[in-house]
Design a protein around this motif. Structure first.
Motif, PDB file in Angstrom:
ATOM      1  N   VAL A 320       0.837  -1.191   0.000  1.00 55.31           N
ATOM      2  CA  VAL A 320       0.000   0.000   0.000  1.00 55.31           C
ATOM      3  C   VAL A 320       0.877   1.249   0.000  1.00 55.31           C
ATOM      4  CG1 VAL A 320      -1.810  -1.212   1.264  1.00 55.31           C
ATOM      5  CG2 VAL A 320      -0.158   0.169   2.527  1.00 55.31           C
ATOM      6  N   ILE A 321       0.275   2.375  -0.312  1.00 54.80           N
ATOM      7  CA  ILE A 321       0.981   3.655  -0.272  1.00 54.80           C
ATOM      8  C   ILE A 321       0.741   4.269   1.099  1.00 54.80           C
ATOM      9  CG2 ILE A 321       1.167   5.936  -1.321  1.00 54.80           C
ATOM     10  CD1 ILE A 321       0.036   4.675  -3.900  1.00 54.80           C
ATOM     11  N   PRO A 322       1.750   4.364   1.942  1.00 50.78           N
ATOM     12  CA  PRO A 322       1.552   4.795   3.333  1.00 50.78           C
ATOM     13  C   PRO A 322       0.802   6.106   3.478  1.00 50.78           C
ATOM     14  CG  PRO A 322       3.753   3.918   3.057  1.00 50.78           C
ATOM     15  CD  PRO A 322       3.154   3.987   1.686  1.00 50.78           C
ATOM     16  N   GLU A 323       1.140   7.113   2.687  1.00 52.28           N
ATOM     17  CA  GLU A 323       0.489   8.418   2.839  1.00 52.28           C
ATOM     18  C   GLU A 323      -0.989   8.358   2.465  1.00 52.28           C
ATOM     19  OE1 GLU A 323      -0.013  12.464   3.792  1.00 52.28           O
ATOM     20  OE2 GLU A 323       1.364  10.872   4.430  1.00 52.28           O
ATOM     21  N   GLU A 324      -1.333   7.516   1.523  1.00 49.63           N
ATOM     22  CA  GLU A 324      -2.740   7.371   1.138  1.00 49.63           C
ATOM     23  C   GLU A 324      -3.560   6.872   2.327  1.00 49.63           C
ATOM     24  OE1 GLU A 324      -5.518   5.133  -2.226  1.00 49.63           O
ATOM     25  OE2 GLU A 324      -3.427   4.539  -1.944  1.00 49.63           O
ATOM     26  N   TYR A 325      -3.012   5.865   3.019  1.00 46.48           N
ATOM     27  CA  TYR A 325      -3.767   5.298   4.140  1.00 46.48           C
ATOM     28  C   TYR A 325      -3.719   6.204   5.366  1.00 46.48           C
ATOM     29  CZ  TYR A 325      -5.121   1.051   1.816  1.00 46.48           C
ATOM     30  OH  TYR A 325      -5.731   0.164   0.970  1.00 46.48           O
ATOM     31  N   GLU A 380       2.163  -0.068   9.223  1.00 43.63           N
ATOM     32  CA  GLU A 380       3.123  -0.326  10.294  1.00 43.63           C
ATOM     33  C   GLU A 380       3.174  -1.814  10.606  1.00 43.63           C
ATOM     34  OE1 GLU A 380       3.267   0.296  15.108  1.00 43.63           O
ATOM     35  OE2 GLU A 380       2.160   1.736  13.896  1.00 43.63           O
ATOM     36  N   SER A 381       4.376  -2.348  10.701  1.00 41.54           N
ATOM     37  CA  SER A 381       4.613  -3.708  11.151  1.00 41.54           C
ATOM     38  C   SER A 381       4.039  -4.733  10.177  1.00 41.54           C
ATOM     39  CB  SER A 381       4.025  -3.907  12.552  1.00 41.54           C
ATOM     40  OG  SER A 381       4.378  -5.157  13.060  1.00 41.54           O
ATOM     41  N   VAL A 382       4.015  -5.970  10.622  1.00 40.91           N
ATOM     42  CA  VAL A 382       3.502  -7.085   9.846  1.00 40.91           C
ATOM     43  C   VAL A 382       2.496  -7.815  10.705  1.00 40.91           C
ATOM     44  CG1 VAL A 382       4.094  -9.223   8.629  1.00 40.91           C
ATOM     45  CG2 VAL A 382       5.695  -7.307   8.629  1.00 40.91           C
ATOM     46  N   ILE A 383       1.445  -8.307  10.080  1.00 40.90           N
ATOM     47  CA  ILE A 383       0.381  -8.961  10.830  1.00 40.90           C
ATOM     48  C   ILE A 383       0.904 -10.182  11.588  1.00 40.90           C
ATOM     49  CG2 ILE A 383      -0.302 -10.446   8.908  1.00 40.90           C
ATOM     50  CD1 ILE A 383      -3.189 -10.076   9.808  1.00 40.90           C
TER      51      ILE A 383
END
Length: 776
Positions: A320-325, A380-383
């Motif tokens: 995903v694009i971090p800023e979008e989310y 952030e992080s991984v599930i």
């Protein structure tokens, strides 16, 4: 049969949720302008003209400059009165002269080339609407600020003819309108039905036999008020009151999106229950949630309260694009503030100026700026691991803190307990208008601010969330008190005084009793935003205490009960359906708070709808006391919400929801007939009754009181007793054991299983009465 039907429920649940979301998004406003052609003597812009313009005109002649036709705004007097841009010798409105007003000439013209609204719009004014506009222009075409954007003033309590009926101020306002319409209120409901209504409304549970017997035996004048006070002190009150707030705050136990991993926001839920039980006043209750972290000498409890802002969906997907989310998270908080706390559709200005309300695209991002400084990232992080149960900024709750300052948090184990909360950056993040609402299309920079049409932001307030909370509870703010008073009215009467509880704007419905709404709002503020006082005010009114019986005449005159000439009657919320079943059977685990639980659910639902990663990839049912927790503690996985709850219209908590749908579908009957919880409760209650002394009729009467909350009449007892005898006569031990093989609660040793199965079917029948899960 019951197992296969239960699996069908699970398969259909996803469709139900989808249909609910479609229905919510496409629901239209219905303005009640009356069926009569009678035209009021004095035309009100707010109550007679604005709804017409809002429906038929403002999409092209409203606040949205990008969609405005001919440069004409009809929602502002100065624009409507001035010469038309395309015809300088003409004016849209000429006060006092309809024959010179282009608006009137065009809405009455048969010429399709100039007719308004244009035929291509498929909009058309009724004859009554045209008469209203004509008379309004004749009377001067006077504009008014939208009613909900004007600070409420406390009107005088009206005089009424039936002076002996009112019990408090609410009733005078209700009765005045009834008398104007030639309607009389119902008599008071009988004590049994009234107690059931009150108990469901204040604690979300049916009354106990002891409470019923005590109330029926109490002949004192204040017997009802004593029961109200008793229920308000019950710890279950906080649980009941918390439910509507969890919907508003979009609380869930998963992050949402595809992976939909587990999150630990439940300590915030524990705090909400605690806050309602200790009667935290509304101004503090909301201010802590908005800005507890920014308060002077902020406490750990105030920080926990800010979890309110972090209940939104959060992605854990790669790519995903971090800023979008990150922008989506800020948008969610902004929209929640608008809908849940201000009761306006501010989200409509996310991409452009609002088409109907006076909220500009710029003002949306000024409000957005208050929530844009959070120290968070888009991904952030991984599930999977414990550190992903909460997202930064976060707080950790230690065992020592649970023993002292956070004693209301029901922490049961020694595992790390972390909650997502608010925390701002050390430096201010710049906020820009996003063109078309797109995260990577910044326009002009903006500073924190509020919509001027509601209340300009006081420059003495800090330009952060703490200042926003102060603005929200400024006595000049016209919306805050009105909106919450309306939400509570909706909780107890089924419909708000403003039925569009999340839209007090120009596309929302007009209040059925505007003077009452303003009186309650001002009274609420005058008494320091005291929630329990407001609740007691509503439930002790004669209006609330009316019988729900309806005559054909009243049904014809007021089918939606807008005049409130009868008591409320509607199905209780999904969570309370489960609570009623568990409580009446004796199965209810009354533990307050703690982690959410996983009760019975059809197999395969989660497994077929996940990425296969994380704690929520597979459904592992709980056992023992966890099976019998209240419905509000059922784990909500956003992508696959609990099926039985969804069928009874529970929120899946994707977004802020201030009003649940109320649907009637055969699937609800399917749940009540086949859900393992209902069948298990029927078996357990039947076993307990069989172990008591007394004949079958006595056992049936007790069960009826426990489940329906009233004594059955002779005919009802006879029908149920006859049914029991028929079932007993045709049952065999094999068929009995098959019926009893549901649920995990143990069957008592040495009990007659044939009798147990027969009585269990009687219990299931009582649970399936419409009256059982109806508040009336």
């Amino acid at each position: 049969m019951h197992k296969s039907a239960f699996y069908i429920i699970g398969l259909i649940a996803g469709v139900v949720v989808y249909l609910q979301s479609c229905s919510t998004s496409s629901s239209s406003r219905v303005i009640d302008q009356g069926r009569s052609d009678n035209i009021p003597e004095t035309i009100s812009y707010n109550f007679d003209i604005r709804p017409i313009l809002s429906d038929k005109c403002l999409a092209c002649h409203g606040p949205d400059a990008n969609k405005r036709e001919a440069g004409l705004r009809l929602d502002m007097a100065e624009s409507a009165y001035k010469a038309l841009k395309e015809h300088p010798s003409a004016h849209a409105l000429v006060p006092g002269k309809p024959e010179l007003s282009e608006v009137f000439l065009r809405i009455t013209s048969p010429d399709t080339s100039i007719m308004m609204p244009p035929p291509a719009s498929n909009l058309k004014l009724t004859a009554r609407e045209i008469k209203l506009i004509e008379k309004w222009i004749q009377q001067g075409a006077a504009y008014e600020k939208h009613w909900s954007f004007v600070p409420p003033k406390k009107p005088g309590v009206p005089t009424v003819k039936l002076a002996e009926w009112p019990r408090n101020e609410i009733d005078y306002f209700i009765l005045q309108k009834q008398e104007q319409q030639g309607v009389t209120p119902n008599e008071e409901a009988d004590k049994e039905r009234l107690l059931k209504r009150l108990s469901l409304d204040l604690v979300g549970l049916p009354p106990t036999l002891a409470l019923m017997d005590g109330f029926l035996a109490d002949k004192s004048a204040n017997a009802y008020e004593k029961v109200v006070d008793q229920l308000l002190k019950n710890p279950a009150y906080g649980e009941k009151m918390a439910l509507h707030w969890l919907d508003l705050a979009r609380y869930a136990d998963s992050h949402g999106y595809q992976d939909d991993g587990y999150r630990t926001q439940w300590p915030w839920r524990d705090w909400v229950i605690h806050a309602f039980n200790k009667n935290m006043h509304y101004n503090d209750f909301v201010s802590w949630q908005l800005a507890g972290d920014l308060m002077p000498n902020s406490t750990k409890e105030q920080l926990l309260a800010t979890g309110f802002n972090r209940n939104h969906k959060i992605t854990e997907e790669g790519g995903v694009i971090p800023e979008e989310y990150r922008t989506m998270y800020v948008t969610d908080r902004t929209d929640l503030f608008g809908k849940g706390l201000l009761g306006v559709t501010i989200e409509c200005a996310h991409c452009h100026d609002h088409k109907y309300d006076p909220f500009s695209h710029k003002e949306y991002y000024q409000l957005f700026a208050f929530f844009n400084n959070v120290k968070e990232v888009g991904i952030e992080s991984v599930i999977g691991g414990p550190d992903t149960y909460a997202k930064k900024p976060l707080m950790e709750i230690s065992d020592e803190e649970v023993k002292s300052i956070l004693s209301f948090v029901n922490k049961r184990d020694t595992n790390r307990l972390i909650v997502s909360v608010m925390g701002d950056l050390d430096t201010t993040r710049k906020t820009f208008i996003l063109k078309r609402g797109v995260y990577d299309a910044p326009g002009d920079e903006v500073q924190p601010g509020t919509p001027k049409a509601i209340l300009p932001f006081n420059p003495s307030y800090p330009k952060n969330r703490l200042g926003l909370a102060q603005w929200l509870f400024d006595k000049k703010n016209p919306l805050t008190a009105r909106v919450y008073v309306n939400l509570l009215w909706q909780e107890f009467f089924g419909k708000g005084i403003v039925r569009t509880a999340g839209d007090f704007g120009m596309q929302g419905e007009l209040p059925s009793h505007p003077e009452l709404l303003d009186w309650l709002a001002v009274d609420f503020m005058e008494h320091n935003w005291d929630i329990k006082r407001l609740v007691k005010q509503m439930v002790t009114s004669a209006t609330y205490r009316q019988s729900a019986v309806i005559t054909p005449e009243k049904l014809a005159a007021d089918p939606d009960n807008r005049l409130l000439a009868r008591g409320p009657r509607y199905r209780i919320h999904a969570e309370f359906v489960k609570d009623l079943v568990l409580s009446s059977s004796g199965l209810l685990n009354p533990t307050i708070g703690g982690p959410s639980v996983k009760p019975y659910q059809p197999a395969g639902l989660w497994e077929g709808a996940t990425s296969g990663r994380g704690l929520l990839s597979m459904y592992t049912q709980d056992h023992g006391p966890s099976l019998y927790r209240r419905g509000m503690y059922t784990l909500i996985k956003r992508t696959v919400p609990p099926p039985s709850m969804a069928i009874f219209d529970a929120s899946n908590r994707d977004l802020c929801e201030v009003k649940r749908l109320k649907t009637n579908t055969p699937l609800q009957a399917l749940v009540m007939m086949n859900d393992p919880t209902v069948l298990e409760a029927s078996r357990v209650l039947a076993a307990r009754l069989l172990q008591e002394r007394g004949d079958v009729n006595a056992k049936i009467e007790k069960a009826f009181r426990l489940i329906v909350s009233r004594k059955p009449n002779e005919k009802e007892v006879a029908i149920l007793s006859d049914y029991y005898n028929k079932e007993l006569g045709k049952s065999t031990r094999a068929s009995a054991e098959k019926s009893l093989a549901v649920g995990e609660y143990p069957i008592p040793a040495n009990i007659d299983k044939v009798k147990l199965a027969a009585l269990m079917r009687v219990m299931t029948t009582i649970y399936n009465l419409e009256e059982t899960i109806t508040k009336s």
